[in-house]
Structure formats: structure tokens, C-alpha cells
Design an enzyme around this catalytic site. Structure first.
Site, PDB file in Angstrom:
ATOM      1  N   HIS A 122      -0.992   4.834  27.700  1.00  0.00           N
ATOM      2  CA  HIS A 122      -0.271   4.488  26.470  1.00  0.00           C
ATOM      3  C   HIS A 122       1.055   3.798  26.787  1.00  0.00           C
ATOM      4  O   HIS A 122       1.379   2.752  26.210  1.00  0.00           O
ATOM      5  CB  HIS A 122      -0.045   5.783  25.672  1.00  0.00           C
ATOM      6  CG  HIS A 122       0.700   5.620  24.398  1.00  0.00           C
ATOM      7  ND1 HIS A 122       0.099   5.751  23.159  1.00  0.00           N
ATOM      8  CD2 HIS A 122       2.014   5.368  24.140  1.00  0.00           C
ATOM      9  CE1 HIS A 122       1.001   5.570  22.216  1.00  0.00           C
ATOM     10  NE2 HIS A 122       2.176   5.344  22.774  1.00  0.00           N
ATOM     11  N   GLU A 123       1.828   4.380  27.709  1.00  0.00           N
ATOM     12  CA  GLU A 123       3.140   3.803  28.046  1.00  0.00           C
ATOM     13  C   GLU A 123       2.987   2.464  28.770  1.00  0.00           C
ATOM     14  O   GLU A 123       3.763   1.533  28.516  1.00  0.00           O
ATOM     15  CB  GLU A 123       3.975   4.784  28.855  1.00  0.00           C
ATOM     16  CG  GLU A 123       4.276   6.096  28.144  1.00  0.00           C
ATOM     17  CD  GLU A 123       4.833   5.956  26.737  1.00  0.00           C
ATOM     18  OE1 GLU A 123       5.544   4.981  26.449  1.00  0.00           O
ATOM     19  OE2 GLU A 123       4.552   6.837  25.914  1.00  0.00           O
ATOM     20  N   HIS A 164       2.443  -0.182  26.213  1.00  0.00           N
ATOM     21  CA  HIS A 164       3.682  -0.609  25.550  1.00  0.00           C
ATOM     22  C   HIS A 164       4.366  -1.726  26.328  1.00  0.00           C
ATOM     23  O   HIS A 164       4.844  -2.698  25.736  1.00  0.00           O
ATOM     24  CB  HIS A 164       4.668   0.558  25.412  1.00  0.00           C
ATOM     25  CG  HIS A 164       4.499   1.345  24.165  1.00  0.00           C
ATOM     26  ND1 HIS A 164       4.560   0.780  22.906  1.00  0.00           N
ATOM     27  CD2 HIS A 164       4.267   2.665  23.972  1.00  0.00           C
ATOM     28  CE1 HIS A 164       4.376   1.716  21.997  1.00  0.00           C
ATOM     29  NE2 HIS A 164       4.191   2.872  22.613  1.00  0.00           N
TER      30      HIS A 164
END
Length: 179
Positions: free
Chosen positions: A146-147, A150
């Protein structure tokens, strides 16, 4: 952490960047200066993540377009993983693909079933420039992926498909922060 400082205690809480801000859709640039400014950014990321009750936070989520993220996230065995990665590269994802609930501090109050691998490996640097490799399984693997997304200008909603995507898009359109 018993004898070390608590991450974020010296940081300041910054406003979160919400979906719709163009900064969330741009690929972040590499960190080249490993000086005190980077250390302050990492502290601010921790402070902001804790204030928002998150488990991970990327620099572009506070308006800084640099490849840095922090995490304080359990895995599926409830083992706590705490740290940060500068200039991360997702070098491996494998295992089974699981659809699980995923949310984001930049899409507050929303979540959707999102497919992620149950194992991930990220390589990068520490705040002082030392090499670091982070292995994650289960929920922590989801957090690492997820990070990293980003920092490439993606949010979890980009990975949601079918009726889940349509439902999430309707919820985004009605969200109070999306006005």
C-alpha cells in the site's frame, strides 16, 4: 523501543492530503539529502500517522513528494513491525493473493476489499542512509504494498475492481471530505 526514543515524539502533526489532491497521483522523487531535514520529515510522518490512528503513512500523504514512508503495523500473527524506509523499492511480492479490507488515511472513513499478495519484500535506506530490507507477511505485507503504491502515485482504490469499485466510487463521491 525500551531504551530508544519513541518515533514521532519530536515531530509535528501535519494536515493529510486527501484523494483529489494531484500530489497523490504523482510519482515521488528520490531522497538525495540524508540530513536533518529528512530526520524531521520522518518524525513528522510518525506523529501524523499516530494522530490519525493509521498503521502506515507515505510522505506524499502530507504533501511532500519524496520517496519515504513510515509504518507501525502488525502482521497476521500480531507481531508489531515499526520503522521507516527511504527510497523504497518493492522487490518481491509472492505467495497467495488475498482480498482483504483496506483503507487509507487519504480516503478517510472508507475501505474496500483489495487484492494483495500475502508476502512482500521492500529494499531501501534508513534515515541515515544505511541499506535496509523489510520482509512482510499478511497484513504487514499489505501495508508495505500500500505504501509503495502511494509513492508511485497510486491509491488502493485503483486496485479495486468490479462491483466493489463501483460501490467505492459512489462512497467517494458522497464523502464529506470530497466536496
Amino acid at each position: 523501543m525500551r531504551h530508544g526514543s519513541i518515533p514521532g515524539v519530536h515531530g509535528r502533526v501535519r494536515p493529510l492530503t486527501l484523494l483529489g489532491d494531484p500530489g497523490l497521483r504523482e510519482r515521488c522523487g528520490d531522497v538525495t539529502d540524508f540530513g536533518p531535514g529528512l530526520a524531521a520529515l520522518v518524525e513528522d510522518l510518525f506523529a501524523t500517522m499516530y494522530a490519525a490512528q493509521g498503521v502506515g503513512l507515505a510522505a506524499n500523504q502530507i504533501g511532500v513528494p519524496l520517496r519515504v514512508f513510515v509504518y507501525d503495523c502488525p502482521d497476521d500473527d500480531d507481531v508489531r513491525h515499526l520503522g521507516h524506509v527511504v527510497n523504497p523499492r518493492l522487490v518481491e511480492t509472492d505467495g497467495i493473493v488475498l482480498r482483504g479490507p483496506e483503507g487509507c488515511l487519504s480516503l478517510p472513513g472508507l475501505e474496500a476489499g483489495t487484492e494483495r499478495y500475502d508476502h512482500a519484500v521492500v529494499e531501501g535506506r534508513t534515515v541515515t542512509g544505511e541499506p535496509v530490507t523489510v520482509h512482510g507477511t499478511g497484513f504487514f505485507a499489505r501495508c508495505l504494498q500500500h505504501e509503495c503504491d502511494h509513492l508511485e502515485g497510486r491509491v488502493y482504490a485503483d486496485r479495486v475492481t468490479g462491483w466493489r469499485r463501483r460501490r467505492l466510487e459512489r462512497r467517494i463521491a458522497r464523502a464529506s471530505w470530497n466536496r
